[in-house]
Design a protein around this motif. Structure first.
Motif, PDB file in Angstrom:
ATOM      1  N   UNK A  11       0.739  -1.044  -0.081  1.00 10.56           N
ATOM      2  CA  UNK A  11      -0.094  -0.058   0.018  1.00 10.56           C
ATOM      3  C   UNK A  11       0.891   1.177  -0.045  1.00 10.56           C
ATOM      4  N   UNK A  12       1.785   1.226   0.918  1.00  7.83           N
ATOM      5  CA  UNK A  12       2.446   2.614   1.047  1.00  7.83           C
ATOM      6  C   UNK A  12       3.423   2.795  -0.196  1.00  7.83           C
ATOM      7  N   UNK A  13       3.661   1.713  -1.006  1.00  2.10           N
ATOM      8  CA  UNK A  13       4.854   1.904  -2.083  1.00  2.10           C
ATOM      9  C   UNK A  13       3.877   2.084  -3.466  1.00  2.10           C
ATOM     10  N   UNK A  14       2.529   2.179  -3.237  1.00  2.00           N
ATOM     11  CA  UNK A  14       1.960   2.529  -4.330  1.00  2.00           C
ATOM     12  C   UNK A  14       1.196   1.305  -5.197  1.00  2.00           C
ATOM     13  N   UNK A  15       1.442   0.204  -4.809  1.00  2.00           N
ATOM     14  CA  UNK A  15       0.953  -0.960  -5.613  1.00  2.00           C
ATOM     15  C   UNK A  15      -0.348  -1.107  -5.763  1.00  2.00           C
ATOM     16  N   UNK A  16      -1.112  -0.596  -4.527  1.00  2.00           N
ATOM     17  CA  UNK A  16      -2.619  -0.936  -4.751  1.00  2.00           C
ATOM     18  C   UNK A  16      -3.605  -0.127  -5.246  1.00  2.00           C
ATOM     19  N   UNK A  17      -4.282  -0.775  -6.283  1.00  2.00           N
ATOM     20  CA  UNK A  17      -5.246   0.200  -7.012  1.00  2.00           C
ATOM     21  C   UNK A  17      -6.614  -0.074  -6.564  1.00  2.00           C
ATOM     22  N   UNK A  18      -7.022  -1.307  -6.655  1.00  2.00           N
ATOM     23  CA  UNK A  18      -8.215  -1.673  -6.202  1.00  2.00           C
ATOM     24  C   UNK A  18      -8.114  -2.984  -5.284  1.00  2.00           C
ATOM     25  N   UNK A  19      -8.911  -3.275  -4.466  1.00  2.00           N
ATOM     26  CA  UNK A  19      -8.889  -4.532  -3.716  1.00  2.00           C
ATOM     27  C   UNK A  19     -10.397  -4.848  -3.556  1.00  2.00           C
ATOM     28  N   UNK A  20     -10.473  -6.120  -3.469  1.00  2.00           N
ATOM     29  CA  UNK A  20     -12.086  -6.645  -3.061  1.00  2.00           C
ATOM     30  C   UNK A  20     -12.472  -6.318  -1.648  1.00  2.00           C
ATOM     31  N   UNK A 191      -3.542 -11.205  -7.836  1.00  2.00           N
ATOM     32  CA  UNK A 191      -3.359  -9.992  -8.041  1.00  2.00           C
ATOM     33  C   UNK A 191      -2.908  -9.703  -9.534  1.00  2.00           C
ATOM     34  N   UNK A 192      -2.966  -8.513 -10.049  1.00  2.00           N
ATOM     35  CA  UNK A 192      -2.835  -8.362 -11.437  1.00  2.00           C
ATOM     36  C   UNK A 192      -2.994  -6.820 -11.763  1.00  2.00           C
ATOM     37  N   UNK A 193      -2.678  -6.502 -13.001  1.00  2.00           N
ATOM     38  CA  UNK A 193      -2.912  -5.082 -13.453  1.00  2.00           C
ATOM     39  C   UNK A 193      -4.303  -4.691 -13.402  1.00  2.00           C
ATOM     40  N   UNK A 194      -4.537  -3.469 -13.182  1.00  2.00           N
ATOM     41  CA  UNK A 194      -6.256  -3.040 -13.125  1.00  2.00           C
ATOM     42  C   UNK A 194      -7.035  -3.529 -14.046  1.00  2.00           C
ATOM     43  N   UNK A 195      -6.348  -3.961 -15.371  1.00  2.00           N
ATOM     44  CA  UNK A 195      -7.233  -4.191 -16.504  1.00  2.00           C
ATOM     45  C   UNK A 195      -7.782  -5.741 -16.318  1.00  2.00           C
ATOM     46  N   UNK A 196      -6.905  -6.265 -15.229  1.00  2.00           N
ATOM     47  CA  UNK A 196      -7.525  -7.621 -14.758  1.00  2.00           C
ATOM     48  C   UNK A 196      -8.692  -7.632 -13.920  1.00  2.00           C
ATOM     49  N   UNK A 197      -9.142  -6.770 -13.263  1.00  2.00           N
ATOM     50  CA  UNK A 197     -10.242  -6.486 -12.207  1.00  2.00           C
ATOM     51  C   UNK A 197     -11.106  -7.433 -12.696  1.00  2.00           C
ATOM     52  N   UNK A 198     -11.822  -7.365 -13.921  1.00  2.00           N
ATOM     53  CA  UNK A 198     -13.009  -7.952 -14.403  1.00  2.00           C
ATOM     54  C   UNK A 198     -12.643  -9.640 -14.103  1.00  2.00           C
ATOM     55  N   UNK A 209     -19.111 -19.885  -5.668  1.00  2.00           N
ATOM     56  CA  UNK A 209     -20.429 -20.492  -6.274  1.00  2.00           C
ATOM     57  C   UNK A 209     -19.859 -22.110  -6.150  1.00  2.00           C
ATOM     58  N   UNK A 210     -18.675 -22.462  -6.563  1.00  2.00           N
ATOM     59  CA  UNK A 210     -18.654 -24.012  -6.642  1.00  2.00           C
ATOM     60  C   UNK A 210     -18.175 -24.451  -5.311  1.00  2.00           C
ATOM     61  N   UNK A 211     -17.486 -23.704  -4.390  1.00  2.00           N
ATOM     62  CA  UNK A 211     -16.925 -24.427  -3.224  1.00  2.00           C
ATOM     63  C   UNK A 211     -17.200 -23.496  -2.064  1.00  2.00           C
ATOM     64  N   UNK A 212     -18.233 -22.567  -2.168  1.00  2.00           N
ATOM     65  CA  UNK A 212     -18.394 -21.689  -1.146  1.00  2.00           C
ATOM     66  C   UNK A 212     -17.260 -20.971  -0.236  1.00  2.00           C
ATOM     67  N   UNK A 213     -16.254 -20.873  -0.909  1.00  2.00           N
ATOM     68  CA  UNK A 213     -15.135 -20.428  -0.319  1.00  2.00           C
ATOM     69  C   UNK A 213     -14.760 -19.119  -0.798  1.00  2.00           C
ATOM     70  N   UNK A 214     -14.155 -18.371   0.188  1.00  2.00           N
ATOM     71  CA  UNK A 214     -14.070 -16.787  -0.061  1.00  2.00           C
ATOM     72  C   UNK A 214     -12.521 -16.513  -0.428  1.00  2.00           C
ATOM     73  N   UNK A 215     -12.472 -16.117  -1.396  1.00  2.00           N
ATOM     74  CA  UNK A 215     -11.055 -15.651  -2.045  1.00  2.00           C
ATOM     75  C   UNK A 215     -11.075 -14.014  -2.361  1.00  2.00           C
ATOM     76  N   UNK A 216     -10.040 -13.655  -2.610  1.00  2.00           N
ATOM     77  CA  UNK A 216      -9.587 -12.073  -2.580  1.00  2.00           C
ATOM     78  C   UNK A 216      -8.824 -11.582  -3.987  1.00  2.00           C
ATOM     79  N   UNK A 217      -9.137 -10.503  -4.231  1.00  2.00           N
ATOM     80  CA  UNK A 217      -8.291  -9.991  -5.408  1.00  2.00           C
ATOM     81  C   UNK A 217      -7.749  -8.452  -5.195  1.00  2.00           C
ATOM     82  N   UNK A 218      -6.625  -8.054  -5.821  1.00  2.00           N
ATOM     83  CA  UNK A 218      -6.017  -6.923  -5.599  1.00  2.00           C
ATOM     84  C   UNK A 218      -5.378  -6.482  -7.072  1.00  2.00           C
ATOM     85  N   UNK A 219      -5.510  -5.176  -7.406  1.00  2.00           N
ATOM     86  CA  UNK A 219      -5.145  -4.721  -8.390  1.00  2.00           C
ATOM     87  C   UNK A 219      -4.089  -3.492  -8.347  1.00  2.00           C
ATOM     88  N   UNK A 220      -3.045  -3.672  -9.418  1.00  2.00           N
ATOM     89  CA  UNK A 220      -2.175  -2.541  -9.541  1.00  2.00           C
ATOM     90  C   UNK A 220      -2.428  -1.363 -10.477  1.00  2.00           C
TER      91      UNK A 220
END
Length: 427
Positions: A11-20, A191-198, A209-220
């Motif tokens: 975060x402090x180094x400027x990597x975070x654009x969006x997070x879920x 994680x991935x570039x912001x174009x990967x958000x979708x 839906x398949x596993x009822x498992x919560x996972x996360x995403x972050x974009x740069x």
RNA sequence: GGAGGGGUUCCCGAGUGGUCAAAGGGAGCAGACUGUAAAUCUGCCGGCGAAGCCUACGGAGGUUCAAAUCCUCCCCCCUCCA
């Protein structure tokens, strides 16, 4: 030793654009050892500067003790990601992709330690290539709403220009990757570039839906320079991470030419120097900023090409451009040499046989042969416009003969414009 | 499947028989100014040592003294209809 969590650092180094989900992710990266992944596209035989933000983020994650997965998209490259692109890509052959995937694996090993399960290098061709179409549609395809897919930002642009079915499926495959990695490798963060958000969000939905498992995403953030120019392009084209394609000298030059306004941002993203030192350098004004640029260039080159290559590239810069030493109080953590020592061996050098130079070679031919100009015509224009120098002297006549007499200590120094130097070594 | 509109040089995009290596913009290169920065202004910007020749306007043929421009077939893309 490190109180900061991986999240804090990114975060402090400027990597975070969006997070879920900010809070859960923050907690996860602080309290637990997690497995995260980033995909790399094997559409070329080398990664380039555009992949550096993801690579650096993986380095930070690993340094904080997390397990990282670098996923080479050998399978998805067969499809071609339409995200953020206006045109369909050329469909690549299996062999091309496999070859590239191998090269990229090797490259990533320079940044990430893949020993003893600290990190994994996987290729999604291993599971995607053997999928059964009907089964896939029944198990995975049913989880996707076309209506929602069409609403995705990543497809918007293409809906205007046209999108064919193979590309439309890309999102399903990348989603399946995430699902697969979460299931088999306990991967909880993509994680991935912001174009990967979708694509990332789709993978999260699928897994839920398949596993009822919560996972996360972050974009740069997708980087452009502060002037809006795209990153990683120079007079010589793309800046590659492979030394054979972009020499450490050119790589160093790329970074030292960073625009003023980007220096701090780039130091945070592309060096591993402590943030306090980077912030301190923010006080530098005007031409003093060049010291920070030198450190940026040195550190970035060191990470990609190693200490020796970085020192050599620095030496060449001192020699060619009169780069001055960085003040000792700045960037104490950087190993950039603080002296005036000049090893110029990293300056691009082309060899010429003494015999070949015997009668003298026309200047424009020499500039072309040295690789400074793409064609002889371009070399003639260069000379006509006064941008060609031999041993620091401007060449004014395009076919002026350059020969052995021009060699000083067996070397003829060619210069194109202000920035591009090549040495002709007479052998 | 039907109707219409397109595919132009690195990118965008004009050009509908000779004056077209192809307007304009972007990118790029060089010069001036500088700090190896940015901005600005100026010049250049397919290849070959010049005249000239070669290569290039989706692909293959054809008409013509002459084709990016006209004709035929093919490939690809878009829009509308189905």
């Amino acid at each position: 030793m490190n109180e900061k969590s991986a999240y804090d650092i990114l975060y402090e180094r400027g990597f975070v654009e969006q997070i879920t989900d900010e809070e859960p992710i923050r907690r996860l990266l602080k309290d637990e050892t997690v497995t995260c992944y980033i995909g790399f596209d094997p559409t070329a035989a080398s990664l380039h500067i555009g992949s550096l933000v993801p690579i650096m983020s993986l380095m930070h994650m690993q340094r904080c003790g997390h397990r990282v997965i670098a996923l080479v998209g050998g399978g998805t490259a067969l499809i071609g990601d339409p995200s953020g692109k206006t045109e369909m890509r050329r469909i690549m052959t299996r062999d091309e992709i496999d070859g590239n995937a191998e090269a990229i694996k090797k490259q990533l090993s320079q940044y990430i330690n893949f020993e003893e399960g600290k990190a994994l290098l996987l290729n999604n061709a291993d599971w995607l290539a053997q999928l059964n179409y009907v089964e896939f549609l029944r198990d995975i395809g049913r989880c996707f709403s076309v209506n929602r897919m069409l609403a995705a930002e990543s497809y918007k642009m293409r809906l205007e220009k046209g999108l064919n079915f193979i590309e439309f499926n890309y999102m399903l495959l990348q989603s399946y990757d995430f699902y697969y990695l979460s299931k088999h490798y306990d991967c909880v963060l993509q994680m991935g570039g912001n174009d990967q958000w979708g694509n990332i969000v789709a993978g999260i939905d699928l897994t839920r839906r398949l596993e009822e498992k919560k996972i996360y995403g972050m974009t740069f953030p997708l980087l452009v320079t502060s002037q809006g120019h795209k990153m990683g392009k120079t007079e010589k084209g793309t800046v590659w991470l492979e030394a054979e394609l972009t020499s450490p000298y050119d790589y160093f030059q790329y970074w030292i030419n960073t625009e003023d306004a980007d220096v701090g941002k780039f130091l945070a993203l592309f060096s591993l120097l402590p943030m306090e030192e980077i912030e301190e350098s923010g006080k530098l004004m005007d031409s003093e900023l060049n010291m920070a640029k030198a450190v940026l260039a040195f550190e970035a080159t060191r990470i990609t090409h190693g200490e020796d290559a970085a020192v050599a590239a620095w030496g060449a810069a001192v020699n060619n451009f009169g780069l001055r030493p960085v003040r000792p109080d700045l960037f104490p953590s950087s190993t950039i040499p603080r002296t005036n020592a000049t090893d110029a061996s990293a300056i691009p050098t082309v060899e010429k046989a003494r015999g070949e130079l015997g009668e003298g070679i026309s200047a424009f031919e020499l500039f072309h042969d040295a690789g400074l100009c793409k064609s002889r015509g371009e070399a003639r224009r260069l000379i006509t416009q006064g941008g060609a120098y031999v041993n620091g002297r401007q060449v004014t006549v395009f076919d002026e003969k350059i020969g052995n007499d021009d060699a000083e200590d067996g070397v003829i120094r060619l210069r194109k414009g202000k920035k591009q130097h090549v040495l002709i070594r007479v052998v």
